[in-house]
Write an enzyme that holds these catalytic residues in place. Structure first.
Site, short mmCIF file in Angstrom:
data_model
loop_
_atom_site.label_atom_id
_atom_site.label_comp_id
_atom_site.label_asym_id
_atom_site.label_seq_id
_atom_site.Cartn_x
_atom_site.Cartn_y
_atom_site.Cartn_z
N LEU A 243 0.82 -1.21 0.00
CA LEU A 243 0.00 0.00 0.00
C LEU A 243 0.86 1.26 0.00
O LEU A 243 1.69 1.45 0.88
CB LEU A 243 -0.92 0.00 1.23
CG LEU A 243 -1.89 1.18 1.35
CD1 LEU A 243 -2.89 1.19 0.20
CD2 LEU A 243 -2.61 1.16 2.70
N ASP A 244 0.65 2.11 -1.01
CA ASP A 244 1.32 3.40 -1.14
C ASP A 244 2.84 3.28 -1.23
O ASP A 244 3.57 4.22 -0.89
CB ASP A 244 0.95 4.32 0.04
CG ASP A 244 -0.54 4.63 0.08
OD1 ASP A 244 -1.17 4.62 -0.98
OD2 ASP A 244 -1.06 4.85 1.19
N GLU A 245 3.33 2.14 -1.70
CA GLU A 245 4.78 1.92 -1.79
C GLU A 245 5.27 1.76 -3.22
O GLU A 245 6.42 1.44 -3.45
CB GLU A 245 5.17 0.67 -0.97
CG GLU A 245 4.96 0.79 0.53
CD GLU A 245 5.95 1.72 1.20
OE1 GLU A 245 7.02 1.96 0.61
OE2 GLU A 245 5.66 2.21 2.30
#
Length: 299
Positions: A243-245
């Site tokens: 997530l969000d990486e």
């Protein structure tokens, strides 16, 4: 789609019918630029633009983007790609040709917050986002009127974690039906499964309402306000299982101070989100982005 927009598309395709882009990634070594340039010259092509970058001249990774023009390109493109394979093998290249007259097909996913969707549709209407948008998918109906008023099919597919597999099966079916090249998450507030991401590797662009890696996850403006930040921003990135990486494409910031509460920060942030996402999408449509590991090279 309006007649005016169709006219813009047709004019763009006619003006660029003999233009193409070539993207290359391979181990760095002497002779790559020379070999590519000589190959294009031998095919009667004229190089319009060329950019290259190496992580390290001694054993690093090499990246290149070339824009060229060749007479009767649509009729010779298969032969061009076949001939290029020999050079690609000799330099161990990952490569692809992209033809400007073939407009990419973009699916937009959205939830309740519509500011990023509106920006993309405005850019599209004005002819500055040169792509086909054959559908918009949403887990809410808030965007239905806006989307359908432009003649774009709107698909309302309610989603939550309990029915995620069924939802994504329907979404994947639509993406295949419409032959989609790029998925844009314009504030689509649902987590995608690893299977969905794997089926669309490096084809999903998200906008995160924070200057990553700070304030990942939910409610970043409230946490930024509590932390007393002086800069807020937004980040557009490719979606991965983490997530969000995913690889970051574009970021921007704006100054704030103690007088800006979380709501004021959100309004400022939404303006940044719109422009950051639009730039990232345009760069992808223009074949300016090469993903390497968890980073991007943006020419």
């Amino acid at each position: 789609m309006t007649d005016t927009l169709q006219t813009k598309w047709s004019a763009f395709q006619e003006q660029n019918k003999n233009k193409a882009r070539l993207l290359i990634h391979c181990p760095d070594q002497p002779g790559i630029v020379s070999a590519v340039s000589e190959f294009l010259y031998q095919q009667g092509a004229n190089i319009i633009e060329s950019n290259q970058y190496t992580t390290d001249p001694a054993g690093g990774e090499f990246f290149m983007r070339v824009v060229f023009e060749a007479e009767q390109l649509p009729s010779i493109k298969e032969e061009l790609e076949q001939k290029f394979q020999a050079i690609a093998r000799s330099f161990q290249m990952d490569w692809r040709f992209s033809y400007l007259y073939q407009l990419k097909r973009v699916a937009i996913f959205v939830s309740k917050e519509l500011h990023c969707l509106r920006e993309l549709l405005w850019e599209w209407q004005s002819g500055d986002l040169m792509a086909d948008i054959p559908l918009v998918i949403s887990n809410h109906e808030d965007a239905k009127e806006i989307v359908e008023s432009l003649g774009i099919p709107f698909y309302h597919i309610p989603a939550n974690k309990d029915i995620r597999q069924q939802v994504e099966a329907k979404q994947l079916e639509l993406l295949k039906e419409y032959d989609i090249d790029l998925i844009v998450l314009a504030r689509y507030m649902q987590i995608l499964t690893p299977d969905f991401v794997a089926a669309n590797r490096n084809k999903i662009i998200n906008i995160h309402h924070s200057f990553l890696p700070a304030f990942v996850g939910a409610n970043p403006y409230e946490r930024a306000y509590q932390r007393g930040v002086k800069l807020i921003g937004a980040t557009s990135h490719f979606v991965t299982d983490e997530l969000d990486e995913g690889p970051i494409i574009e970021q921007d910031i704006s100054r704030v101070d103690h007088r800006d509460n979380s709501e004021a920060m959100k309004k400022i942030g939404q303006s940044i989100e719109r422009s950051v996402l639009a730039r990232a999408v345009k760069w992808q449509l223009e074949d300016r982005i090469i993903v390497h590991q968890n980073k991007t090279i943006v020419f």
